[in-house]
Every structure is written in C-alpha cells, then in structure tokens.
Design an enzyme around this catalytic site. Structure first.
Site, PDB file in Angstrom:
ATOM      1  N   GLY A  87     -30.867  -8.625 -29.625  1.00  0.00           N
ATOM      2  CA  GLY A  87     -29.873  -7.694 -29.068  1.00  0.00           C
ATOM      3  C   GLY A  87     -30.275  -6.246 -29.268  1.00  0.00           C
ATOM      4  O   GLY A  87     -31.244  -5.934 -29.951  1.00  0.00           O
ATOM      5  N   ARG A  90     -30.672  -0.733 -31.511  1.00  0.00           N
ATOM      6  CA  ARG A  90     -30.697   0.730 -31.608  1.00  0.00           C
ATOM      7  C   ARG A  90     -30.588   1.379 -30.235  1.00  0.00           C
ATOM      8  O   ARG A  90     -31.097   2.465 -30.010  1.00  0.00           O
ATOM      9  CB  ARG A  90     -31.983   1.170 -32.268  1.00  0.00           C
ATOM     10  N   LYS A 110     -31.686   5.156 -26.252  1.00  0.00           N
ATOM     11  CA  LYS A 110     -32.474   4.377 -27.215  1.00  0.00           C
ATOM     12  C   LYS A 110     -32.658   5.225 -28.469  1.00  0.00           C
ATOM     13  O   LYS A 110     -33.219   6.316 -28.389  1.00  0.00           O
ATOM     14  CB  LYS A 110     -33.825   4.022 -26.574  1.00  0.00           C
ATOM     15  N   ASP A 122     -32.046   0.849 -38.822  1.00  0.00           N
ATOM     16  CA  ASP A 122     -31.162   2.009 -38.911  1.00  0.00           C
ATOM     17  C   ASP A 122     -30.605   2.428 -37.554  1.00  0.00           C
ATOM     18  O   ASP A 122     -29.833   3.379 -37.462  1.00  0.00           O
ATOM     19  CB  ASP A 122     -31.898   3.192 -39.562  1.00  0.00           C
ATOM     20  N   ASP A 249     -38.180 -11.048 -25.225  1.00  0.00           N
ATOM     21  CA  ASP A 249     -37.125 -10.029 -25.176  1.00  0.00           C
ATOM     22  C   ASP A 249     -37.642  -8.728 -24.555  1.00  0.00           C
ATOM     23  O   ASP A 249     -36.862  -7.837 -24.247  1.00  0.00           O
ATOM     24  CB  ASP A 249     -36.553  -9.755 -26.574  1.00  0.00           C
ATOM     25  N   ASN A 250     -38.941  -8.632 -24.395  1.00  0.00           N
ATOM     26  CA  ASN A 250     -39.513  -7.451 -23.748  1.00  0.00           C
ATOM     27  C   ASN A 250     -40.010  -7.769 -22.341  1.00  0.00           C
ATOM     28  O   ASN A 250     -40.833  -7.030 -21.788  1.00  0.00           O
ATOM     29  CB  ASN A 250     -40.653  -6.880 -24.591  1.00  0.00           C
ATOM     30  N   ASP A 259     -39.961  -1.544 -22.643  1.00  0.00           N
ATOM     31  CA  ASP A 259     -40.162  -1.523 -24.099  1.00  0.00           C
ATOM     32  C   ASP A 259     -41.595  -1.182 -24.489  1.00  0.00           C
ATOM     33  O   ASP A 259     -42.361  -2.022 -24.976  1.00  0.00           O
ATOM     34  CB  ASP A 259     -39.707  -2.851 -24.738  1.00  0.00           C
TER      35      ASP A 259
HETATM   36  P1  AMP Z   1     -38.711  -4.011 -30.129  1.00  0.00           P
HETATM   37  O1  AMP Z   1     -39.836  -4.440 -30.987  1.00  0.00           O
HETATM   38  O2  AMP Z   1     -38.526  -2.509 -30.077  1.00  0.00           O
HETATM   39  O3  AMP Z   1     -38.743  -4.609 -28.774  1.00  0.00           O
HETATM   40  O4  AMP Z   1     -37.383  -4.495 -30.846  1.00  0.00           O
HETATM   41  C1  AMP Z   1     -37.162  -5.817 -31.266  1.00  0.00           C
HETATM   42  C2  AMP Z   1     -35.760  -5.935 -31.836  1.00  0.00           C
HETATM   43  O5  AMP Z   1     -35.616  -5.118 -32.990  1.00  0.00           O
HETATM   44  C3  AMP Z   1     -34.663  -5.500 -30.894  1.00  0.00           C
HETATM   45  O6  AMP Z   1     -33.562  -6.330 -31.117  1.00  0.00           O
HETATM   46  C4  AMP Z   1     -34.375  -4.091 -31.342  1.00  0.00           C
HETATM   47  O7  AMP Z   1     -33.087  -3.668 -30.999  1.00  0.00           O
HETATM   48  C5  AMP Z   1     -34.551  -4.201 -32.836  1.00  0.00           C
HETATM   49  N1  AMP Z   1     -34.909  -2.905 -33.462  1.00  0.00           N
HETATM   50  C6  AMP Z   1     -36.084  -2.248 -33.367  1.00  0.00           C
HETATM   51  N2  AMP Z   1     -36.053  -1.103 -34.054  1.00  0.00           N
HETATM   52  C7  AMP Z   1     -34.818  -1.008 -34.610  1.00  0.00           C
HETATM   53  C8  AMP Z   1     -34.150  -0.049 -35.455  1.00  0.00           C
HETATM   54  N3  AMP Z   1     -34.760   1.049 -35.874  1.00  0.00           N
HETATM   55  N4  AMP Z   1     -32.887  -0.317 -35.822  1.00  0.00           N
HETATM   56  C9  AMP Z   1     -32.254  -1.428 -35.408  1.00  0.00           C
HETATM   57  N5  AMP Z   1     -32.814  -2.366 -34.627  1.00  0.00           N
HETATM   58  C10 AMP Z   1     -34.090  -2.167 -34.233  1.00  0.00           C
HETATM   59 MG    MG Z   2     -37.699  -4.751 -27.249  1.00  0.00          MG
END
Ligand code: AMP
Ligand code: MG
Length: 491
Positions: A87, A90, A110, A122, A249-250, A259
């Site tokens: 989900g 952030r 974002k 965070d 998810d990406n 992403d």
């Molecule tokens: P990503 O690797 O950016 O595609 O993110 C994978 C998952 O980690 C997604 O559910 C993001 O919302 C979550 N996520 C990544 N960075 C953060 C962050 N700093 N705080 C909260 N959730 C994060």
């Molecule tokens: Mg992502």
C-alpha cells in the site's frame, strides 16, 4: 484557494480499496520546481501554482477543496516474495483531473507523511530521490516512452533520517492511474472476488474501454495489460533503461513506467548490467526485464482467474492463451525498434541476426550503447561516419566486420541516405540521463542547494534527440573513475 478541478472516481470504490486521510503538514514548504507543460496538460495555470499557495498544496499543507486524499491499498511480489499488504506508505492520491486532452489522470503526493500502510517507514521522501524521479521520468517522457510525469517538487524544511539526515521533499506525480498488478493481488490474496471484479471493471473503464463491448471483457483487459507491458519493456531496452525494482507493486496496468527508484541507464552495452544495490542476484538485470514483465503479468492473470471462467481449468487455459501473446508482442516491438535503430525501414529474414551480431560485438568491445547507435546514424549516410563509431569499440576492427554486412543490407533499402540518417537520429537519442551526471546534479542540489546542474540537465534530457552544441558533457560516457557502479533506492 487554487481550483484544481478534481473529479474523483477511485475513492468512490468501496472503503477497503484505500484509507482516506489528509497529508501531514511540513515545517516550511518551498517550491523547487514546477513542470509548466504538465500543469497545462492538466488544464492548470502554471503561474497560479508557482506562489506560496502552490507550494502549500504540493507539500500537503493545504488540501484543495475538491481533493479527496487517500492512501491506496495494494500487495506485491518483491524480489519474488509475496507481501499481502504493502500500500501507499508514503504517498496519497489527491484526486483525478481530466486534462485538456480529455485524459483522466491521478495527481499523487509522494513523501506526504505516514499512512496506515507505512509499516516502519516515516512516510517521507528525501530530496535526492525526489529529484531523481523528476529528472528520469521527464527524460522518459522526452523519449516518448509511457511514464508517470512529475508536476512539482518541493522541499519540506524538515530533515528525513536515512543513513544520515537529508533534506526532506515531496514529489507531485501525475499518472494515468496508480492501479498496479499488486492492487489485484491484494484482493485476490484475500479471496475478495467481488473486489477483484470491481477493480477489473474500473480498470476497463479507465484503460481498456474497448474491452467493454467484447464477449469476454476480463480476458480483453488482461490482453491489454500484457500488450502494454510487452511494449513498455521493449522500449526500455531500446534506450538502455534498467528499472531496477520490477516488483509487481511497481508494475502499473496502464503500461506506464512507474516508481523510479534505483533505476539507471546503461553506458557500455552489457545485457547483464545491474545497478541497484539491493538487487544482489541480478533478478532485474537489463536483459532479464522482458522475462520479469512476463512473470509479473502472469501474477495478474492468476489474480484474475475467477473472472476468466467459472471452472478453474478453463480459466487457466484462457490465461495461458493470453499470456502466450506476450513473447511475440515483445519480440515484434523490440526487433522493430532495433531495425529502426540501424536504419532499416523494410524487413528481411536476416535482420535479427544482423542486429544480434552488432549487439554481441558491442558487448565484447564495451561499446557505449547510446553513442554507438547515435553515431551509426551519421555512418548510414556514408563511410566518412565510420571513424566515430569505430572508436567506440575496444577493437575497432570488430565494427568494420559488421559494417560491411550492414552496408550490403542498406543497399536493399529504399529512400535517400539523408532521410535515413534523420530517421535514425529521431530514434537514437544523443542524450540520456547518464548516471555520473545525474549523481553530480543531485549532489549539488542536496549538499549546496544549487539547483543549476539539475535544471541544466533537465533541459538537455527532455529533448534527447536534438543534438545541440555545447552539450558534449551530457553525451559523453563516464571516464573509468567517473563510472557509477551502484544506485540506491534512498527510500
Ligand atoms: P517502493 O520500493 O518505493 O516501491 O516501495 C515499496 C513499499 O514500501 C510501498 O508500500 C511503499 O509505500 C513503502 N515505502 C517506501 N518508502 C517508505 C517510507 N519512507 N515510509 C513508508 N513507507 C515506505
Ligand atoms: Mg513502489
């Protein structure tokens, strides 16, 4: 308050599709960059967005009256392992805007603060990765490759803590939608077939309207996603792009690149190229991307099985038939693109072998992917262009051997050499966001608040096919000591 004209549909889906919440305000919003063409595309007035009111919205300190902020639910396979709940941890969907072109797009913040999906994160983003996504997504748009866009970047005036304290930032992202393969997986994993169906119907409305009138709309929708993913990954390969985190998810069902994390463009051609520090096994290496995209759409097909046919066996048959379309679709897009890269407008049986031969010589001779093809355009109008291509090969004779075969093939092509050269220069970029220059530009912004290098680079990469004097620095591959070997997510 600025009128955005949001017209929201996703948040009319049932509550279990998202968590409604407002962004968390930040200390001191400051606009770093507004993308005026993207604002206009959305029907927004860029001038109205460049003041403090705009910065407040892009930082999440002010929520436009017609926005309906929500963190979207999704699951996903990360490096092959399934997480039933990821989900938006952030990010928040502010709402949708139907642009001047009649296209409905999501506007998303974002880095806008914690959400119920944040787990231990965070909810924030650091300036470096925000500028990186801005730059690379706009470069992608410059190539004409489907991608999310960047509307704005703001700094928050607050630090975020990663390995060290970094300046915080928020990216405003614009996307055809934020429906991911992982969104379908989220509901399928809960055996919530009703939600899978609602999501599929919604996807059809937004991305596959022509599926509606067919005998089997869900099959047609799956075929649409398969075709878009096959085309997308072919286009990535044709410009040397490595996404780096092709988790489900990406993977956007819209077929847009989404992403941008540790993504990067290859300098010297090597199919095994991996940049991401977290991709230790090279799962997402350059040449693995088509296989991974196929793997990802297979996960989508699994999630859709209950919609494809009442009996599992029959549904699996349908899924297999649709998935079988991926390979040929990808091959046609990839080979077609490579043909254009070497100046062929017609097609002959031996073309594939001719191109493979070039690529294998490029690999063996560490030829720069971008420069080799760009310079080939000049060589297409006569052998006086050869010297520049030859010099890309550690053993220049490796080029000569191939060039004679290429010229015999070109002799059977219609059209004048000048037209061929122009056609090649329209598909072979002179400029890509080269890692070593990207790092330099981000470094200047993050450590010295000097956005000059970022702005300069952005202006170059959004017009990648137009060679302009004075920009040689951006066209030149890194020297051995400038080479960037690893890129980081920075999340
Ligand atoms: P990503 O690797 O950016 O595609 O993110 C994978 C998952 O980690 C997604 O559910 C993001 O919302 C979550 N996520 C990544 N960075 C953060 C962050 N700093 N705080 C909260 N959730 C994060
Ligand atoms: Mg992502």
């Amino acid at each position: 308050m600025i009128a955005f004209g949001f017209d929201n549909t996703y948040t009319r889906l049932p509550d279990r599709f998202y968590a409604r919440l407002a962004p968390t305000p930040v200390a001191n919003p400051a606009l770093v960059r507004l993308n005026a063409p993207v604002a206009r595309m959305l029907g927004l007035d860029p001038d109205a967005l460049t003041g403090p009111e705009g910065a407040a919205v892009f930082a999440g300190n002010a929520v436009p009256a017609d926005a309906d902020p929500a963190a979207l639910a999704y699951a996903g396979h990360q490096f092959g392992y399934f997480s039933p709940q990821l989900g938006d941890g952030r990010a928040l969907l502010l709402g949708e805007i139907v642009g001047r072109d009649g296209v409905r797009r999501d506007v998303q913040l974002k880095g806008s603060g914690p959400t119920p999906f944040s787990r231990n994160g965070d909810g924030r983003a650091a300036l470096g990765p925000v500028l990186r996504e801005y730059l690379i997504s706009e470069a992608m748009a410059g190539f004409g490759i489907p991608t999310t866009r960047s509307l704005a970047a703001v700094t928050t005036g607050e630090p975020v803590y990663r390995e060290t304290a970094l300046p915080g930032a928020v990216l405003t992202r614009v996307a055809a939608s934020h429906i991911r393969v992982g969104t379908f997986q989220y509901f399928a994993a809960r055996q919530d077939i009703e939600a899978v169906r609602l999501l599929a119907d919604y996807t059809i409305g937004r991305h596959d309207p022509e599926a509606k009138g067919t005998a089997d709309p869900y099959r047609a929708m799956l075929a649409g996603v398969v075709a878009r993913q096959a085309d997308l990954v072919a286009q990535w390969l044709l410009v040397g792009f490595i996404h780096g985190v092709m988790n489900t998810d990406n993977a956007a069902v819209s077929g847009e690149t989404i992403d941008y994390g540790p993504c990067a463009f290859m300098d010297a051609y090597d199919p095994g190229t991996v940049f991401s520090s977290i991709d230790e096994l090279g799962r997402y290496a350059y040449a693995n991307q088509p296989g991974i995209a196929h793997w990802n759409v297979t996960r989508l097909a699994e999630a859709l099985l209950p919609l494809l046919a009442p009996e599992t066996d029959a549904a699996v048959e349908i899924a297999k038939e649709v998935l079988a379309g991926f390979g040929p679709r990808f091959e046609a897009a990839y080979l077609g693109g490579l043909r254009r890269k070497i100046g062929l407008a017609t097609s002959e049986d031996g073309d594939g072998a001719l191109i493979k031969d070039l690529l294998s010589r490029m690999k063996d001779n560490a030829a720069d992917f971008t420069l080799t093809f760009r310079r080939l355009a000049a060589a297409a109008s006569g052998p006086e262009g050869d010297a520049a291509v030859r010099s890309e090969f550690t053993d220049p004779a490796a080029y000569d051997g191939w060039a004679s075969a290429w010229r015999s093939r070109l002799a059977r092509e219609p059209g004048a050499p000048a037209a061929r050269r122009a056609a090649m220069e329209a598909v072979n970029p002179a400029y890509i966001p080269r890692n070593h220059v990207v790092e330099e530009a981000l470094q200047a912004a993050v450590s010295r608040q000097d956005y000059g290098p970022f702005e300069a680079m952005l202006a170059v990469v959004v017009r990648p096919f137009e060679e302009r004097p004075g920009l040689e620095r951006y066209a030149t591959p890194p020297l051995p000591d400038q080479r960037v070997l690893q890129t980081f997510c920075g999340t």
